[in-house]
Structures are given as C-alpha cells and as structure tokens.
Design a protein around this motif. Structure first.
Motif, short mmCIF file in Angstrom:
data_model
loop_
_atom_site.label_atom_id
_atom_site.label_comp_id
_atom_site.label_asym_id
_atom_site.label_seq_id
_atom_site.Cartn_x
_atom_site.Cartn_y
_atom_site.Cartn_z
N PRO A 150 50.10 41.27 58.61
CA PRO A 150 50.06 39.89 59.13
C PRO A 150 51.44 39.32 59.41
CG PRO A 150 48.59 40.12 57.25
CD PRO A 150 49.34 41.41 57.36
N ARG A 170 45.59 57.63 68.67
CA ARG A 170 44.15 57.66 68.89
C ARG A 170 43.63 56.23 68.97
NH1 ARG A 170 41.92 59.91 63.01
NH2 ARG A 170 42.37 58.02 61.81
N ALA A 178 42.40 61.25 71.97
CA ALA A 178 43.73 61.08 71.41
C ALA A 178 44.75 61.74 72.34
CB ALA A 178 43.79 61.70 70.01
N HIS A 233 51.71 61.30 44.08
CA HIS A 233 51.55 61.62 45.50
C HIS A 233 52.74 61.06 46.26
CE1 HIS A 233 47.29 62.78 44.87
NE2 HIS A 233 47.29 61.80 44.00
N PRO A 234 53.88 61.78 46.25
CA PRO A 234 55.05 61.28 46.99
C PRO A 234 54.76 61.29 48.49
CG PRO A 234 55.46 63.51 46.17
CD PRO A 234 54.13 63.09 45.61
N ILE A 235 55.26 60.30 49.22
CA ILE A 235 55.04 60.30 50.66
C ILE A 235 55.84 61.45 51.27
CG2 ILE A 235 54.59 57.82 50.69
CD1 ILE A 235 57.29 57.48 52.11
N PRO A 236 55.30 62.08 52.32
CA PRO A 236 55.93 63.29 52.88
C PRO A 236 57.04 62.98 53.88
CG PRO A 236 53.82 62.89 53.94
CD PRO A 236 53.98 61.81 52.89
N ARG A 248 51.41 61.05 67.79
CA ARG A 248 50.03 61.19 68.24
C ARG A 248 49.34 59.83 68.15
NH1 ARG A 248 46.93 64.92 70.03
NH2 ARG A 248 44.70 65.04 69.58
N ARG A 286 56.02 64.30 57.57
CA ARG A 286 55.05 63.75 58.52
C ARG A 286 54.69 62.33 58.11
NH1 ARG A 286 52.86 66.73 54.61
NH2 ARG A 286 50.94 66.01 53.62
N GLU A 301 45.78 53.68 66.61
CA GLU A 301 46.54 54.14 65.45
C GLU A 301 47.49 55.24 65.93
OE1 GLU A 301 44.12 54.32 61.46
OE2 GLU A 301 42.98 55.26 63.07
N SER A 336 52.22 48.09 49.46
CA SER A 336 51.09 48.12 48.53
C SER A 336 50.97 46.79 47.79
CB SER A 336 51.24 49.26 47.52
OG SER A 336 50.97 50.50 48.13
N ARG A 342 37.62 54.90 69.82
CA ARG A 342 37.31 56.28 70.26
C ARG A 342 36.77 56.34 71.69
NH1 ARG A 342 39.57 56.50 65.96
NH2 ARG A 342 39.07 57.82 64.18
N GLY A 379 50.97 59.81 58.12
CA GLY A 379 49.53 59.77 58.39
C GLY A 379 49.15 58.67 59.37
N TRP A 380 47.87 58.61 59.71
CA TRP A 380 47.35 57.62 60.66
C TRP A 380 47.53 56.21 60.12
CZ3 TRP A 380 46.56 58.96 65.39
CH2 TRP A 380 46.14 60.27 65.70
N ASP A 428 50.30 46.73 61.58
CA ASP A 428 49.54 45.50 61.85
C ASP A 428 49.54 44.55 60.66
OD1 ASP A 428 48.02 46.97 60.14
OD2 ASP A 428 46.24 47.05 61.40
#
Lengths: 207, 207
Positions: free
Chosen positions: B129, B151, B159, B56-59, B149, B120, B181, B73, B155, B122-123, B127
C-alpha cells in the motif's frame, strides 16, 4: 457502529465494500468448548524473520489448515489437515452465509492465536493473487473480544474499529482487501483469543 | 519481444499496462565499475524465515536504501543511507525517463544481489500500500543477463520472459503490479547480477 441489522442478525458495518458481522455463530457453550480444544490440540507455530542478525518472531501463533498449499515470504508450505472442530465451524459459517444469500465455500483457513493483549497483528490486506481479484473472507472470533482496526488505503475517511465478540463472524466482502487494510492492535485487555479466517485459495499453476 | 522502439531507445514490450526497456543507461564501462563497487561496498543482507523449526533463508541478498522506512513481514525497518553510486544511477534513471516524457522521482530502492544462477526470486508483485495505487517501478540491471518472467494474474494470456542485459533499465508502469506477477527463475547461466528497483514510497501515517 452499524448501518442497519438484517433479519438474520447480520449487522452491516459498511455497505460498500461490504463488511458484515454476525453474532452467536455456534452458541456460547459450543464456542467455548471449541476454543479450549483448538488451544490444546493444534500444532501452533510462531514464524520468525531473521534480518540484520536479529530474530523477529511474529507477535502471535499460527496454523494454516485446509486443502491447498500456501505461500509465506515467497515460499510454499503444506497446510495442516482439517481438525474436526474447524470443519464444524466452516460448515456453520457456510450455512450462516447461505442463509443470508451468500453462497460460498472455503478450502483454507488461517488460525491465529493471541495468547494475551500483547499479541497482535500489523497492518495488512489479505490480497495474495491466489485469493483471486475479489476475495471473500470470513473471520470467526473465539475468546477475548479484541477490536479489529481498519484504515482506507486512500485515506479518504478516518480509520475505525470493529468489535469481535466471542462466537461472532465478520464477513469481509468484495473490495474490502483492495480498499482497506486491517490490523489487530495490542490491548491492555487480557485473555486468550483465537481467530479463524476462512478463504478460498485457487490452486495456482506451477508456472 | 518488442512492439516498437521509441526514438529515445525505449522498447515497448507491453503497451497496456506499460512495460518499457531502455538500454545503455550508464555506458558499459561505468556500469561495470559500479557493479564492482556495489558488490564490494554494500552491507548485503540475507533475511531468513524460521517456520516449523527450520530456517528458510531467501535465495539472494538484499539492501534497502533511501529516505523512507520500509516494512518486511509486517515489521518496520530503517533503510541504509544512499550510496553515491546508487544516487548516480537514480539520477541517470530520472533523466532517461524525463527524456521519454515520464517525469518522476524515486525516494527508495531495493537492491538484490544474485551471486550466481542458483539465486532467484519467487512470484510476487510490488503492490504494498505504501507504493500507492499505481506504482511506477524502475528496475536497473547490472551484470549477468537474467530474464525476468511475467505472468498475468487472471491467466488470460501466456507467461513471458523479458531479457535484462547489463546496463539496461526496465520501466514497470501503472497497472503492471496490479495485473501481473513477476519472478526471477534460477538459470544454469553463471555470474553475478545486481538489480536496483527504484520506487516512490509514501511515508505512511503512524496510525
């Protein structure tokens, strides 16, 4: 390290934020039987990060299980279905916590498999937004007793270790993830350990 | 969307927590020249997660740069050394912020390269430490204007999008990472975009 012990057997390791350990969750015989079954029957995965042309496999194996999808490095994955032994542990955890006045339910669990003392987990907090502002996380330990190490994010007090004997439950209450990180350092001590960390994941809006 | 505009050109998009956008950071000609050089001269990486036997390569592509190692990670990696153009941008950011009363310094930057509208992010929140309790993050945009974007984690409000024109600076102040986020959704709009998110990383104790 223990401040005092409740009548129900919970040891209060920290009062604020609450860090409480319970022993003899399932009974030794059942706990050992379940350890063997989970080791043999689950579809253990070892995610790997590739960066600068090298593979960096995580130093343990994992299974995500439950009702709700989860995110890993920004990707969404579907969980494995509940294994009957894991459901039995979840029910035992919920009963034990209810007995000590903590009414809570869990819809997800991350299982980690530490094959021997070399397997480990680095410093982190369980603070993903889908866990909510004050997650309550219940960590069940089966097999080899490996201490969990905690450190304060603001470093106002020294780091400390929490022993996690076979068939014990460690409750990390509100504020533990916000104020502390934890890790499972490598150890000389050999032997299989499987942990189950139960949590409630709020299904996020797709937005 | 803008509450009001300061004399120094900063647009207050949110007052609490503070989200402020500045335009014309470097001047159009210099910003375009630097975009081309960063695109050509940096050692762009595409980390990849392997899970359930699939990559799953990052986009998008990335470079970490600065004075302090970083974690990915749960692993530690050494940063790339400062590129002279990145140092020039950092100085321009620190000057612009000082002019508007924010005295701050940055010792690290994550550069992201979005080759086209399909790339792109992702959310997430910034943050970790090692960024401290209330990180201040300065995001410089070069190239294609892609909206960021936001959000709210709780909630309580809808957003919203923030445009990020070429040569603009978005200041995410204290509380933005704790309460919101952000993500960079894919878009039809084509064209290269490079972002530089400057931050101060506290070198962590090795414990």
């Amino acid at each position: 390290m223990s401040l005092f012990t409740h009548d129900d057997g919970g040891e209060v390791l920290l009062a604020s934020p609450p860090l409480i350990r319970y022993s003899a969750l399932l009974g030794n015989t059942e706990a050992t039987a379940i350890l063997d079954r989970l080791d043999a029957e689950l579809d253990w995965q070892r995610p790997s990060l590739r960066l600068y042309g090298r593979e960096h496999p995580i130093p343990r194996q994992q299974v995500w299980m439950g009702d709700v999808g989860y995110r890993y490095s920004g990707r969404r994955f579907a969980p494995d279905p509940w294994h009957p032994c894991v459901l039995a542990i979840r029910d035992a955890v919920q009963r034990r916590l209810a007995d000590s006045g903590v009414g809570t339910r869990f819809n997800s669990v991350l299982l980690n498999r530490y094959a021997d003392g070399r397997d480990r987990m680095g410093w982190h907090s369980d603070d993903e937004p889908e866990l909510g502002d004050s997650p309550l996380i219940a960590a069940v330990s089966l097999g080899n007793d490996r201490p969990l190490r905690f450190r304060w994010k603001d470093r106002h007090a020294p780091a400390f270790n929490v022993d996690q004997p076979h068939d014990s439950l460690l409750l990390m209450g509100a504020g533990v993830q916000a104020r502390l990180e934890h890790s499972l350092p490598s150890r000389q001590r050999q032997g299989l350990r499987i942990s189950l960390t139960f949590r409630w994941i709020t299904p996020l809006a797709t937005d």
